[in-house]
Structure formats: structure tokens, C-alpha cells
Design a protein around this motif. Sequence first.
Motif, PDB file in Angstrom:
ATOM      1  N   VAL A   1       1.053  -1.191   0.066  1.00 41.15           N
ATOM      2  CA  VAL A   1      -0.067  -0.138  -0.072  1.00 41.15           C
ATOM      3  C   VAL A   1       0.872   1.101  -0.098  1.00 41.15           C
ATOM      4  CG1 VAL A   1      -1.557   1.425   1.406  1.00 41.15           C
ATOM      5  CG2 VAL A   1      -1.940  -1.096   0.944  1.00 41.15           C
ATOM      6  N   HIS A   2       2.028   1.445   0.847  1.00 39.89           N
ATOM      7  CA  HIS A   2       2.833   2.458   0.948  1.00 39.89           C
ATOM      8  C   HIS A   2       3.522   2.605  -0.523  1.00 39.89           C
ATOM      9  CE1 HIS A   2       2.049   3.418   4.921  1.00 39.89           C
ATOM     10  NE2 HIS A   2       2.563   2.161   5.390  1.00 39.89           N
ATOM     11  N   ARG A   3       3.752   1.509  -1.124  1.00 42.83           N
ATOM     12  CA  ARG A   3       4.490   1.523  -2.527  1.00 42.83           C
ATOM     13  C   ARG A   3       3.530   2.232  -3.568  1.00 42.83           C
ATOM     14  NH1 ARG A   3       6.558  -3.291  -0.617  1.00 42.83           N
ATOM     15  NH2 ARG A   3       8.693  -3.433  -0.099  1.00 42.83           N
ATOM     16  N   LEU A   4       2.384   1.756  -3.308  1.00 42.64           N
ATOM     17  CA  LEU A   4       1.347   2.343  -4.350  1.00 42.64           C
ATOM     18  C   LEU A   4       1.136   3.622  -4.041  1.00 42.64           C
ATOM     19  CD1 LEU A   4      -0.988  -0.576  -4.533  1.00 42.64           C
ATOM     20  CD2 LEU A   4       0.411  -0.018  -6.314  1.00 42.64           C
ATOM     21  N   GLU A   5       1.164   3.982  -2.927  1.00 39.63           N
ATOM     22  CA  GLU A   5       0.994   5.698  -2.534  1.00 39.63           C
ATOM     23  C   GLU A   5       2.215   6.293  -3.136  1.00 39.63           C
ATOM     24  OE1 GLU A   5       0.130   5.063   1.567  1.00 39.63           O
ATOM     25  OE2 GLU A   5      -1.888   4.795   1.376  1.00 39.63           O
ATOM     26  N   SER A   6       3.216   5.846  -2.874  1.00 41.30           N
ATOM     27  CA  SER A   6       4.405   6.529  -3.290  1.00 41.30           C
ATOM     28  C   SER A   6       4.253   6.531  -5.274  1.00 41.30           C
ATOM     29  CB  SER A   6       5.765   5.687  -3.196  1.00 41.30           C
ATOM     30  OG  SER A   6       6.045   5.467  -1.951  1.00 41.30           O
ATOM     31  N   ILE A   7       3.830   5.517  -5.536  1.00 39.50           N
ATOM     32  CA  ILE A   7       3.640   5.597  -7.110  1.00 39.50           C
ATOM     33  C   ILE A   7       2.433   6.792  -7.366  1.00 39.50           C
ATOM     34  CG2 ILE A   7       2.592   4.809  -9.232  1.00 39.50           C
ATOM     35  CD1 ILE A   7       3.807   2.160  -8.113  1.00 39.50           C
ATOM     36  N   PHE A   8       1.489   7.227  -6.549  1.00 39.07           N
ATOM     37  CA  PHE A   8       0.405   8.185  -6.614  1.00 39.07           C
ATOM     38  C   PHE A   8       1.257   9.490  -6.744  1.00 39.07           C
ATOM     39  CE2 PHE A   8      -2.990   5.255  -5.513  1.00 39.07           C
ATOM     40  CZ  PHE A   8      -3.883   5.732  -6.462  1.00 39.07           C
ATOM     41  N   HIS A   9       2.036   9.527  -5.576  1.00 36.46           N
ATOM     42  CA  HIS A   9       2.792  10.931  -5.648  1.00 36.46           C
ATOM     43  C   HIS A   9       3.838  11.110  -6.646  1.00 36.46           C
ATOM     44  CE1 HIS A   9       0.985  11.561  -1.705  1.00 36.46           C
ATOM     45  NE2 HIS A   9       1.432  10.480  -1.248  1.00 36.46           N
ATOM     46  N   GLU A  10       4.230   9.985  -7.095  1.00 39.62           N
ATOM     47  CA  GLU A  10       5.504  10.096  -8.396  1.00 39.62           C
ATOM     48  C   GLU A  10       4.670  10.705  -9.462  1.00 39.62           C
ATOM     49  OE1 GLU A  10       9.080   9.881 -10.065  1.00 39.62           O
ATOM     50  OE2 GLU A  10       8.498   9.673  -7.917  1.00 39.62           O
ATOM     51  N   ILE A  11       3.548  10.224  -9.956  1.00 41.00           N
ATOM     52  CA  ILE A  11       2.591  10.637 -11.130  1.00 41.00           C
ATOM     53  C   ILE A  11       1.943  11.801 -10.622  1.00 41.00           C
ATOM     54  CG2 ILE A  11       2.898   8.389 -12.360  1.00 41.00           C
ATOM     55  CD1 ILE A  11       0.060   8.009 -11.621  1.00 41.00           C
ATOM     56  N   ASP A  12       2.002  12.508  -9.556  1.00 46.76           N
ATOM     57  CA  ASP A  12       1.449  13.672  -8.957  1.00 46.76           C
ATOM     58  C   ASP A  12      -0.180  13.749  -9.280  1.00 46.76           C
ATOM     59  OD1 ASP A  12       1.653  16.260  -8.164  1.00 46.76           O
ATOM     60  OD2 ASP A  12       1.568  17.039 -10.262  1.00 46.76           O
ATOM     61  N   ILE A  13      -0.897  12.640  -8.708  1.00 43.03           N
ATOM     62  CA  ILE A  13      -2.301  12.656  -8.533  1.00 43.03           C
ATOM     63  C   ILE A  13      -2.750  12.042  -7.129  1.00 43.03           C
ATOM     64  CG2 ILE A  13      -2.628  11.939 -10.906  1.00 43.03           C
ATOM     65  CD1 ILE A  13      -3.337   9.137 -10.065  1.00 43.03           C
ATOM     66  N   ALA A  14      -3.783  12.606  -6.855  1.00 37.57           N
ATOM     67  CA  ALA A  14      -4.191  12.263  -5.273  1.00 37.57           C
ATOM     68  C   ALA A  14      -4.480  10.734  -5.293  1.00 37.57           C
ATOM     69  CB  ALA A  14      -5.591  12.964  -4.985  1.00 37.57           C
ATOM     70  N   VAL A  15      -4.320  10.338  -3.944  1.00 31.07           N
ATOM     71  CA  VAL A  15      -4.153   8.688  -3.673  1.00 31.07           C
ATOM     72  C   VAL A  15      -5.882   8.546  -3.625  1.00 31.07           C
ATOM     73  CG1 VAL A  15      -3.870   7.087  -1.828  1.00 31.07           C
ATOM     74  CG2 VAL A  15      -2.126   8.622  -2.235  1.00 31.07           C
ATOM     75  N   GLU A  16      -6.057   7.525  -4.436  1.00 33.31           N
ATOM     76  CA  GLU A  16      -7.592   7.423  -4.593  1.00 33.31           C
ATOM     77  C   GLU A  16      -7.798   5.879  -4.649  1.00 33.31           C
ATOM     78  OE1 GLU A  16     -10.864   7.774  -8.144  1.00 33.31           O
ATOM     79  OE2 GLU A  16      -9.085   9.160  -8.189  1.00 33.31           O
ATOM     80  N   GLU A  17      -8.819   5.383  -3.837  1.00 33.94           N
ATOM     81  CA  GLU A  17      -9.047   3.851  -3.857  1.00 33.94           C
ATOM     82  C   GLU A  17     -10.189   3.696  -4.762  1.00 33.94           C
ATOM     83  OE1 GLU A  17     -10.416   0.683  -0.491  1.00 33.94           O
ATOM     84  OE2 GLU A  17      -9.252   2.489   0.018  1.00 33.94           O
ATOM     85  N   GLY A  18     -10.017   3.023  -5.729  1.00 36.27           N
ATOM     86  CA  GLY A  18     -11.150   2.767  -6.758  1.00 36.27           C
ATOM     87  C   GLY A  18     -11.920   1.498  -6.411  1.00 36.27           C
ATOM     88  N   GLU A  19     -13.175   1.510  -6.822  1.00 36.93           N
ATOM     89  CA  GLU A  19     -13.849   0.371  -6.608  1.00 36.93           C
ATOM     90  C   GLU A  19     -13.423  -0.892  -7.518  1.00 36.93           C
ATOM     91  OE1 GLU A  19     -18.529  -0.978  -6.222  1.00 36.93           O
ATOM     92  OE2 GLU A  19     -17.948   1.102  -7.272  1.00 36.93           O
ATOM     93  N   ASN A  20     -13.461  -1.969  -6.813  1.00 38.41           N
ATOM     94  CA  ASN A  20     -12.694  -3.188  -7.712  1.00 38.41           C
ATOM     95  C   ASN A  20     -13.835  -4.389  -7.283  1.00 38.41           C
ATOM     96  OD1 ASN A  20     -11.368  -5.552  -8.526  1.00 38.41           O
ATOM     97  ND2 ASN A  20      -9.544  -4.101  -8.732  1.00 38.41           N
ATOM     98  N   LYS A  21     -14.613  -4.497  -8.329  1.00 39.89           N
ATOM     99  CA  LYS A  21     -15.889  -5.481  -8.164  1.00 39.89           C
ATOM    100  C   LYS A  21     -15.210  -6.730  -8.543  1.00 39.89           C
ATOM    101  CE  LYS A  21     -19.711  -2.709  -8.395  1.00 39.89           C
ATOM    102  NZ  LYS A  21     -20.487  -2.751  -6.995  1.00 39.89           N
ATOM    103  N   ASP A  22     -13.945  -7.052  -9.518  1.00 39.36           N
ATOM    104  CA  ASP A  22     -13.657  -8.430  -9.398  1.00 39.36           C
ATOM    105  C   ASP A  22     -12.983  -8.750  -8.060  1.00 39.36           C
ATOM    106  OD1 ASP A  22     -13.996  -8.371 -12.063  1.00 39.36           O
ATOM    107  OD2 ASP A  22     -12.102  -7.379 -12.688  1.00 39.36           O
ATOM    108  N   VAL A  23     -12.259  -8.130  -7.272  1.00 36.45           N
ATOM    109  CA  VAL A  23     -11.577  -8.563  -6.070  1.00 36.45           C
ATOM    110  C   VAL A  23     -12.848  -8.741  -4.889  1.00 36.45           C
ATOM    111  CG1 VAL A  23     -10.407  -7.699  -4.109  1.00 36.45           C
ATOM    112  CG2 VAL A  23      -9.725  -7.464  -6.413  1.00 36.45           C
ATOM    113  N   GLU A  24     -14.068  -7.884  -5.241  1.00 38.17           N
ATOM    114  CA  GLU A  24     -15.299  -8.235  -4.151  1.00 38.17           C
ATOM    115  C   GLU A  24     -15.856  -9.653  -4.461  1.00 38.17           C
ATOM    116  OE1 GLU A  24     -18.080  -5.167  -4.481  1.00 38.17           O
ATOM    117  OE2 GLU A  24     -16.527  -3.600  -4.361  1.00 38.17           O
TER     118      GLU A  24
END
Length: 176
Positions: free
Chosen positions: A68-91
Motif C-alpha cells: 500500500v505504501h509503495r502504491l501511494e508512492s506511485i500516486f505521488h510520483e505521477i502527481d495525483i491524489a491517492v484514490e481507492e478505486g472500486e474493484n468488483k472483481d476482487v469483491e
Amino acid sequence: MVNTIQSNVSKEKTLNKGDFKSLKESLPQVYGAEKQWSTVLPILQLAVGCEDLMETLDKFEKEGKSHVHRLESIFHEIDIAVEEGENKDVEVLIEECYDIIDVTPRNSFIRDAGLIVGMQQLQQYQLTAYTSLLAQALECNAQKIVNLLRVIIYNKQQEEEQLAMAGTSQMLDEIT
């Protein structure tokens, strides 16, 4: 005569916000999937009977926080807000694990085996999603993101192997 020799600088793709379009679209969904997985792990730990499997899931929970922290670093690297998308497949995959819990006896090898299969499906889904993100990052020539994703993918592959081996001897003893 035209000079066909290009410098390394001109060969490299220059990065701008448009280059990350596919990453920006995919990242929230993968992030959401990782968060969902992290949320369900403690519940699965309570449902399994095999001590070895419980310990494996505990390791996954700790490693998931790092992902999760690595993914948050990627959000920051591409300069977008950390956002949790809905994932129906995983549900759906998580719901299958809950169904296994509902229809199998507590502390039985059949429940543990069923949950291992369900969790392997989740792991495969995540590996595929991370591999897709990696391909997108490679296309963007975003080396820092590539490195972060390679670490996650390596760890997910290790988790998959650990999951396949978790509880095997204890379950075999129960069968025989």
C-alpha cells in the motif's frame, strides 16, 4: 548524408502528465484491490484452522501494508491524489472466500484448502493487475515506478509460493 546516430537523451521518452494517462486510470483500481485484500486478511486468519496458514496470512498482512505504501508512492510520483478505486472483481473473489467459510466446518482441512484456493485466485488477479501496471510504467519510461512495481510483483510471487505450501504437512496429516 543524414546522421542516424541519436543521443541517449533524444531516445528517452520525455515524461509529461499525458504519458501517465493509463497509469492514472489503472492505479486507483489496483490500489483499491490491495486495500480490499489487506482488509480481508485478518478475517481469513480468524477463519483458518491451520497454524502454519495463520502465520502465512499474518506475513501477508504485514507485507500488504508495504505494498500500500509503495502504491501511494506511485500516486505521488505521477502527481495525483491517492484514490481507492472500486474493484468488483476482487469483491467477487473475496465473496467466494466468505462462501467457503459459510459452507465448511470450522477447523477443517476442507475449509483451509478451499480458502487457499480462493486466496490463490486473489493472488493471481493481483499479479496480473500489477504486471499490467508494470507494462504501463515501462511504456512511460518511469524507472522509479518500475522499480516499485517490480518489488511488489516479486513479493506477490513469493506470497503465492508460500500460500501453496502453507499448511500442506498439517493438512496431509489430517487426511491420512
